[in-house]
Design a protein around this motif. Structure first.
Motif, PDB file in Angstrom:
ATOM      1  N   GLU A   1      -1.065   6.549   7.127  1.00 40.29           N
ATOM      2  CA  GLU A   1      -0.173   5.549   7.705  1.00 40.29           C
ATOM      3  C   GLU A   1      -0.753   4.959   8.987  1.00 40.29           C
ATOM      4  O   GLU A   1      -0.637   3.765   9.230  1.00 40.29           O
ATOM      5  CB  GLU A   1       1.198   6.159   7.979  1.00 40.29           C
ATOM      6  CG  GLU A   1       2.219   5.124   8.400  1.00 40.29           C
ATOM      7  CD  GLU A   1       3.645   5.665   8.394  1.00 40.29           C
ATOM      8  OE1 GLU A   1       4.552   4.906   8.768  1.00 40.29           O
ATOM      9  OE2 GLU A   1       3.843   6.835   8.000  1.00 40.29           O
TER      10      GLU A   1
ATOM     11  N   PHE B   1      -3.377   2.623   8.011  1.00 41.41           N
ATOM     12  CA  PHE B   1      -2.784   1.390   7.508  1.00 41.41           C
ATOM     13  C   PHE B   1      -2.373   0.473   8.654  1.00 41.41           C
ATOM     14  O   PHE B   1      -2.546  -0.754   8.573  1.00 41.41           O
ATOM     15  CB  PHE B   1      -1.565   1.684   6.629  1.00 41.41           C
ATOM     16  CG  PHE B   1      -0.806   0.446   6.253  1.00 41.41           C
ATOM     17  CD1 PHE B   1      -1.248  -0.372   5.215  1.00 41.41           C
ATOM     18  CD2 PHE B   1       0.333   0.064   6.959  1.00 41.41           C
ATOM     19  CE1 PHE B   1      -0.575  -1.542   4.889  1.00 41.41           C
ATOM     20  CE2 PHE B   1       1.014  -1.098   6.634  1.00 41.41           C
ATOM     21  CZ  PHE B   1       0.565  -1.896   5.597  1.00 41.41           C
TER      22      PHE B   1
ATOM     23  N   PHE C   1       3.798  -0.971   3.698  1.00 39.87           N
ATOM     24  CA  PHE C   1       3.356   0.400   3.452  1.00 39.87           C
ATOM     25  C   PHE C   1       4.522   1.276   3.028  1.00 39.87           C
ATOM     26  O   PHE C   1       5.614   1.204   3.602  1.00 39.87           O
ATOM     27  CB  PHE C   1       2.718   0.994   4.713  1.00 39.87           C
ATOM     28  CG  PHE C   1       2.141   2.375   4.517  1.00 39.87           C
ATOM     29  CD1 PHE C   1       0.884   2.540   3.959  1.00 39.87           C
ATOM     30  CD2 PHE C   1       2.865   3.505   4.893  1.00 39.87           C
ATOM     31  CE1 PHE C   1       0.347   3.803   3.766  1.00 39.87           C
ATOM     32  CE2 PHE C   1       2.338   4.772   4.708  1.00 39.87           C
ATOM     33  CZ  PHE C   1       1.074   4.920   4.146  1.00 39.87           C
TER      34      PHE C   1
ATOM     35  N   CYS D   1       0.839  -1.196   0.000  1.00 44.02           N
ATOM     36  CA  CYS D   1       0.000   0.000   0.000  1.00 44.02           C
ATOM     37  C   CYS D   1       0.875   1.247   0.000  1.00 44.02           C
ATOM     38  O   CYS D   1       1.876   1.306   0.714  1.00 44.02           O
ATOM     39  CB  CYS D   1      -0.916   0.005   1.223  1.00 44.02           C
ATOM     40  SG  CYS D   1      -2.044  -1.394   1.291  1.00 44.02           S
TER      41      CYS D   1
END
Length: 338
Positions: free
Chosen positions: A82, A85, A98, A74
């Motif tokens: 973030e 996530f 990420f 991602c």
């Protein structure tokens, strides 16, 4: 670049915590989520790249489909994404990773690592969380500082553009990125009213820069102005132009690319890119046989853009302008190994 003294205190208020940004945002509703998943056809064990994680709505569907043996990378430059996530990764059914950078830079980095994902997808434009976090200045519905940065680490803000760029350049931005018919008048009004400090002042300048008759009908009169300034602040169209060929080059034969766009400038780029790769022979029609030898690299999965249905538009009005396009890679590019 330093801000004028009279605006320092107001501008400083926008540096709120990431937790605050998340708390203020409304519930995220991913647009065309079922349609995107159907077109990408994620299978167990596959690798996917989500270029615009946002609230993770699309990522959750893909993660569930690729399962424990799959990998989902991602990407999002928004610092608030973030934290979202991290919550998503704790529950995801697949391996996750990420990258907190712009999606064009993220794709370049992944390509440099040699990643060959089975699918790459982009959900362009702004997320609902960004629009509804008033202090970020994306919306003309709230009075807020002139920020509009998707990445708060970036120095350039909307205030810098509006208060420092010359009138001719401002008019060019409004025409190119907002397709604003009254770009010249709005640019003049912005320069006349400097320094602008808030979104409400930008709305007033946009209204004053167009004929009174143009302020009614066709949506909010400042819509195109806000779109243009936001696009310029974040370099959005340049990122799309950079990301599409990078993503395509990463895909193996059989890989899928999809993008959801929210205005014509985005959709036009996606449409043109996929159409070019689905094109075969380019010989003049008067030639009896093909001599160019060009073969299509892509098979379009969407002959026409997929739009939200009436039920989705009713439950999520922000989805009305969405267009989804997708293609599968059927041949390697020239000089590229399959």
């Amino acid at each position: 670049m330093a801000l004028p003294a009279e605006r320092i205190e107001f501008a400083g208020d926008r540096h709120l915590s990431r937790a605050t940004l998340i708390e203020m945002a409304t519930e995220h509703k991913p647009v065309l989520a079922a349609e995107l998943s159907e077109l990408l056809s994620p299978a167990p064990g596959e690798t996917a790249v989500d270029c615009t994680f946002g609230g993770g709505g699309h990522a959750r569907r893909i993660a569930e489909a690729i399962g424990p043996t799959g990998t989902l990378v991602c990407v999002d430059r928004d610092l608030a994404a973030e934290e979202r996530f991290e919550e998503f990764a704790a529950e995801a059914a697949c391996t996750t990773r990420f990258l907190g950078i712009d999606f064009a830079a993220g794709l370049r980095a992944l390509r440099g690592e040699g990643l060959r994902p089975d699918m790459v997808y982009l959900d362009l434009g702004m997320s609902s969380m960004q629009v509804d976090a008033w202090e970020r200045g994306f919306s003309y519905s709230y009075d807020a500082p002139l920020d509009m940065r998707m990445d708060s680490r970036q120095r350039l803000t909307a205030a810098d553009i509006l208060n420092e760029w010359p009138e001719a350049r401002l008019a060019q931005v409004l025409r190119r990125f907002g397709e604003e018919r009254y770009a010249g008048g709005i640019a003049r009004e912005i320069v006349r009213r400097r320094p602008l400090a808030s979104t409400a002042e930008l709305v007033d300048a946009a209204k004053a820069g167009m004929p009174a008759s143009a302020r009614f009908g066709g949506g909010h009169p400042a819509k195109r102005t806000f779109q243009a300034i936001r696009t310029a602040v974040n370099g959005e169209l340049d990122s799309i132009d950079d990301a599409l060929p990078t993503a395509w080059a990463m895909l193996p034969v059989g890989g899928r690319l999809a993008a959801i766009s929210f205005h014509s400038l985005e959709d036009r780029r996606v449409k043109r890119f996929l159409a070019e790769r689905s094109r075969g022979c380019v010989c003049p029609p008067e030639l009896p046989i093909c001599v160019c030898g060009r073969e299509p690299e892509a098979e379009l999965l969407t002959r026409r853009a997929v739009a939200p249905g009436t039920e989705e538009m009713a439950s999520n009005p922000r989805s009305k302008s969405a267009h989804l396009r997708a293609a599968v890679k059927v041949a390697a590019s020239v000089g590229e190994s399959a």
